[in-house]
Design an enzyme around this catalytic site. Structure first.
Site, PDB file in Angstrom:
ATOM      1  N   ASN A   1      -0.411  -9.495 -10.860  1.00  0.00           N
ATOM      2  CA  ASN A   1      -1.054  -8.392 -10.137  1.00  0.00           C
ATOM      3  C   ASN A   1      -1.854  -7.477 -11.076  1.00  0.00           C
ATOM      4  O   ASN A   1      -2.920  -6.993 -10.710  1.00  0.00           O
ATOM      5  CB  ASN A   1      -0.019  -7.597  -9.337  1.00  0.00           C
TER       6      ASN A   1
ATOM      7  N   TYR B   1      -7.946 -17.224 -24.805  1.00  0.00           N
ATOM      8  CA  TYR B   1      -7.820 -15.769 -25.022  1.00  0.00           C
ATOM      9  C   TYR B   1      -6.659 -15.139 -24.242  1.00  0.00           C
ATOM     10  O   TYR B   1      -6.617 -13.921 -24.086  1.00  0.00           O
ATOM     11  CB  TYR B   1      -9.106 -15.015 -24.614  1.00  0.00           C
TER      12      TYR B   1
ATOM     13  N   CYS C   1     -18.259 -10.618 -33.691  1.00  0.00           N
ATOM     14  CA  CYS C   1     -18.979 -10.353 -32.439  1.00  0.00           C
ATOM     15  C   CYS C   1     -18.262  -9.434 -31.459  1.00  0.00           C
ATOM     16  O   CYS C   1     -18.874  -8.513 -30.912  1.00  0.00           O
ATOM     17  CB  CYS C   1     -19.294 -11.665 -31.734  1.00  0.00           C
TER      18      CYS C   1
ATOM     19  N   TYR D   1       4.875  -7.566   6.170  1.00  0.00           N
ATOM     20  CA  TYR D   1       3.949  -8.682   5.926  1.00  0.00           C
ATOM     21  C   TYR D   1       4.677  -9.892   5.367  1.00  0.00           C
ATOM     22  O   TYR D   1       4.625 -10.996   5.912  1.00  0.00           O
ATOM     23  CB  TYR D   1       2.838  -8.247   4.959  1.00  0.00           C
TER      24      TYR D   1
ATOM     25  N   ASN E   1     -16.340  -4.587 -11.504  1.00  0.00           N
ATOM     26  CA  ASN E   1     -17.028  -3.382 -11.024  1.00  0.00           C
ATOM     27  C   ASN E   1     -17.737  -2.650 -12.164  1.00  0.00           C
ATOM     28  O   ASN E   1     -18.837  -2.124 -11.981  1.00  0.00           O
ATOM     29  CB  ASN E   1     -16.038  -2.443 -10.330  1.00  0.00           C
TER      30      ASN E   1
HETATM   31  N1  LIG Z   1       1.998  -7.135   1.565  1.00  0.00           N
HETATM   32  C1  LIG Z   1       1.631  -8.011   0.658  1.00  0.00           C
HETATM   33  O1  LIG Z   1       0.507  -8.539   0.685  1.00  0.00           O
HETATM   34  C2  LIG Z   1       2.599  -8.451  -0.421  1.00  0.00           C
HETATM   35  C3  LIG Z   1       2.309  -9.591  -1.169  1.00  0.00           C
HETATM   36  C4  LIG Z   1       3.215 -10.004  -2.147  1.00  0.00           C
HETATM   37  C5  LIG Z   1       4.378  -9.261  -2.387  1.00  0.00           C
HETATM   38  N2  LIG Z   1       4.607  -8.125  -1.665  1.00  0.00           N
HETATM   39  C6  LIG Z   1       5.858  -7.396  -1.942  1.00  0.00           C
HETATM   40  O2  LIG Z   1       6.798  -7.770  -0.934  1.00  0.00           O
HETATM   41  C7  LIG Z   1       7.623  -6.665  -0.561  1.00  0.00           C
HETATM   42  C8  LIG Z   1       7.465  -6.374   0.928  1.00  0.00           C
HETATM   43  O3  LIG Z   1       6.136  -6.022   1.179  1.00  0.00           O
HETATM   44  P1  LIG Z   1       5.589  -5.814   2.667  1.00  0.00           P
HETATM   45  O4  LIG Z   1       4.144  -5.494   2.535  1.00  0.00           O
HETATM   46  O5  LIG Z   1       6.010  -6.960   3.516  1.00  0.00           O
HETATM   47  O6  LIG Z   1       6.414  -4.499   3.096  1.00  0.00           O
HETATM   48  P2  LIG Z   1       6.377  -3.708   4.479  1.00  0.00           P
HETATM   49  O7  LIG Z   1       6.517  -2.277   4.130  1.00  0.00           O
HETATM   50  O8  LIG Z   1       5.234  -4.179   5.315  1.00  0.00           O
HETATM   51  O9  LIG Z   1       7.716  -4.188   5.207  1.00  0.00           O
HETATM   52  C9  LIG Z   1       8.994  -3.903   4.771  1.00  0.00           C
HETATM   53  C10 LIG Z   1       9.932  -3.973   5.977  1.00  0.00           C
HETATM   54  O10 LIG Z   1      11.273  -3.830   5.522  1.00  0.00           O
HETATM   55  C11 LIG Z   1      11.991  -3.122   6.520  1.00  0.00           C
HETATM   56  N3  LIG Z   1      13.241  -2.626   5.956  1.00  0.00           N
HETATM   57  C12 LIG Z   1      13.437  -1.553   5.125  1.00  0.00           C
HETATM   58  N4  LIG Z   1      14.758  -1.422   4.837  1.00  0.00           N
HETATM   59  C13 LIG Z   1      15.388  -2.432   5.478  1.00  0.00           C
HETATM   60  C14 LIG Z   1      16.751  -2.830   5.580  1.00  0.00           C
HETATM   61  N5  LIG Z   1      17.744  -2.174   4.945  1.00  0.00           N
HETATM   62  N6  LIG Z   1      17.062  -3.907   6.330  1.00  0.00           N
HETATM   63  C15 LIG Z   1      16.107  -4.579   6.991  1.00  0.00           C
HETATM   64  N7  LIG Z   1      14.787  -4.247   6.948  1.00  0.00           N
HETATM   65  C16 LIG Z   1      14.442  -3.187   6.199  1.00  0.00           C
HETATM   66  C17 LIG Z   1      11.001  -2.069   6.988  1.00  0.00           C
HETATM   67  O11 LIG Z   1      11.351  -1.529   8.251  1.00  0.00           O
HETATM   68  C18 LIG Z   1       9.696  -2.892   7.022  1.00  0.00           C
HETATM   69  O12 LIG Z   1       9.511  -3.496   8.302  1.00  0.00           O
HETATM   70  C19 LIG Z   1       7.179  -5.506  -1.471  1.00  0.00           C
HETATM   71  O13 LIG Z   1       8.003  -5.509  -2.608  1.00  0.00           O
HETATM   72  C20 LIG Z   1       5.758  -5.876  -1.852  1.00  0.00           C
HETATM   73  O14 LIG Z   1       5.392  -5.305  -3.088  1.00  0.00           O
HETATM   74  C21 LIG Z   1       3.756  -7.715  -0.673  1.00  0.00           C
END
Ligand SMILES: NC(=O)c1ccc[n+]([C@@H]2O[C@H](COP(=O)([O-])OP(=O)(O)OC[C@H]3O[C@@H](n4cnc5c(N)ncnc54)[C@H](O)[C@@H]3O)[C@@H](O)[C@H]2O)c1
Length: 313
Positions: free
Chosen positions: A214, A257, A268, A10, A225
């Site tokens: 987060n 706060y 309170c 993503y 909730n």
């Molecule tokens: N998904 C979200 O909404 C979001 C938002 C903010 C932050 N994050 C953070 O961003 C980071 C990535 O999240 P994501 O959801 O995109 O992860 P994801 O699991 O969707 O994608 C990670 C990608 O990295 C690839 N990968 C793994 N090892 C690799 C390597 N050695 N070389 C090249 N590619 C490699 C995997 O094949 C995969 O395609 C995480 O730390 C997550 O916590 C995610």
């Protein structure tokens, strides 16, 4: 700039496509050859509104391509964005396997480079991970020195799946954690056209801000909730209650706060928290978040507190 984006999930896909759209020359790197093939075909490996069209446009314009070859990507770029996953281990600890592996690969590829290289971590990692894991791994595998031959910073991502393109162009803020000004300035230039406040801070503070955000988002959902469940049990419209609640931008949705320091007290807050959690118990409604606020050791500290820095309550 010439960018390489490691990890085409993503965060990586959105970063790669949006920076290419902004005019940068981007190469995406993933260990999964199917994702690489999909991008080179001009399609999106993630399901996200607008991504297929955006990737098709930037691939056709020659500004985005993908590869599985880390070395070649490092050689053809000056800045690498690390967007690999940082999943939970079964015990809740952070699994840094992918981060370590990608740092080994980037470090080994930097070894043969004559130009300086900058590594920008976009993955979410606990405070201290850059200092304790990323920097030593890059230095061991490259044989070079971070701060002299390699620039390092953390630039957390705040996108939400489902609205990630809009979030990329309109984030709450851009956050850069860097311990040297040159790296911070260079990475800041990537966001020159994004209209959002830019905060530059230390690496550890930036790592922590992402977790504070987060945790707070999760707390907000759980709080809403629990209030909703109490409302339901009492036959009250929870949506109306929370809508009115959110209209208070002086005390409720505001910096008020939210300064770390003393516990709360006054006449309170403890009384009202105890009354509503007791009522929830009577109604058989579980309110673990609200109940945990009044746990005994904290209560004692609060009652002993002669005044509150948060003002009258
Ligand atoms: N998904 C979200 O909404 C979001 C938002 C903010 C932050 N994050 C953070 O961003 C980071 C990535 O999240 P994501 O959801 O995109 O992860 P994801 O699991 O969707 O994608 C990670 C990608 O990295 C690839 N990968 C793994 N090892 C690799 C390597 N050695 N070389 C090249 N590619 C490699 C995997 O094949 C995969 O395609 C995480 O730390 C997550 O916590 C995610």
């Amino acid at each position: 700039m010439r960018l390489s984006v490691f990890g085409l999930g993503y965060v990586g896909c959105v970063s790669a496509a949006c920076f290419a759209k902004e005019g940068h020359e981007v190469v995406g790197v993933d260990v999964n050859p199917t994702k690489v093939e999909i991008i080179n075909d001009g399609r999106s490996p993630i399901v996200e509104p607008g991504m297929d069209e955006l990737i098709a446009e930037v691939v056709a314009a020659g500004r985005l391509r993908a590869t599985t070859a880390a070395k070649e990507a490092i050689e053809s770029s000056d800045v690498s964005l690390v967007c690999v996953g940082t999943p939970s281990a079964p015990n809740g600890s952070l699994n840094l396997t992918y981060v370590k592996r990608v740092c080994e690969e980037i470090g080994a590829a930097i070894e043969g480079k004559s130009r300086p290289h900058t590594v920008v971590i976009r993955s979410t990692m606990l405070p201290g991970t850059i200092e304790g894991v990323v920097v030593p791994t890059l230095e061991i595998y490259s044989g070079k020195k971070v701060g002299r031959d390699i620039g390092i910073c953390i630039n957390p991502e705040f996108l939400r799946e489902g609205s990630s393109l809009a979030d990329f162009y309109s984030p709450p803020f851009t956050l850069i954690g860097a311990d040297d000004e040159e790296t911070a300035r260079m990475v800041g230039r990537l966001y020159a056209r994004i209209e959002a406040p830019l905060f530059v801070t230390s690496i550890k503070s930036a790592e922590m801000v992402k977790y504070a955000c987060n945790c707070f988002h999760a707390l907000k959902v759980s709080f809403a909730n629990e209030i909703g469940n109490i409302c339901k049990a009492l036959g009250i419209d929870s949506h109306e209650v929370m809508e009115i609640f959110c209209r208070d931008t002086k005390l409720n949705l505001s910096p008020y706060y939210l300064k770390p320091g003393f516990a709360f007290g006054g006449s309170c807050l403890p009384k009202d928290l105890r009354a509503i959690t007791y009522k929830a118990k009577e109604l058989d409604v579980e309110v673990p978040v609200l109940s945990s606020i009044m746990q005994k050791p904290l209560v004692l500290r609060r009652w002993n507190s002669p005044y509150s820095p948060h003002g009258p309550m």
